[in-house]
Design a protein around this motif. Structure first.
Motif: not given
Length: 85
Positions: A40-45
């Motif tokens: 998920p993008e939030a996890e990656y960021v």
């Protein structure tokens, strides 16, 4: 239940792959596995911010911090899907 049959076939394929990799390793052969998972993008960021900070650390534990974060993204919140071996 088409999904159940597919899951059984995938499980059998995974076990066969694991058996082959183990046999190769016992013979001293090198092996390579490629796996992926959706991140998920939030996890990656969040992870990327911490990884970038760890890479910028100037201390003896820099390598350990970077390694911990590399492991974290590999095991993360979801299972890996074997793409090839």
């Amino acid at each position: 239940y088409v999904g159940v049959g597919a899951e059984v076939a995938a499980g059998e394929a995974l076990r066969a792959c694991e058996d082959h990799l183990s046999a190769f390793a016992r013979r001293g052969l090198r092996t390579l596995c490629l796996a992926a998972r959706d991140l998920p993008e939030a996890e990656y960021v969040d992870w990327h911010r911490r990884y970038t900070e760890a890479q910028a650390v100037v201390s003896e534990d820099r390598a350990a911090q970077v390694q911990e974060l590399a492991i974290e993204v590999e095991v993360g919140s979801g299972p890996l899907q074997l793409l090839g071996a």
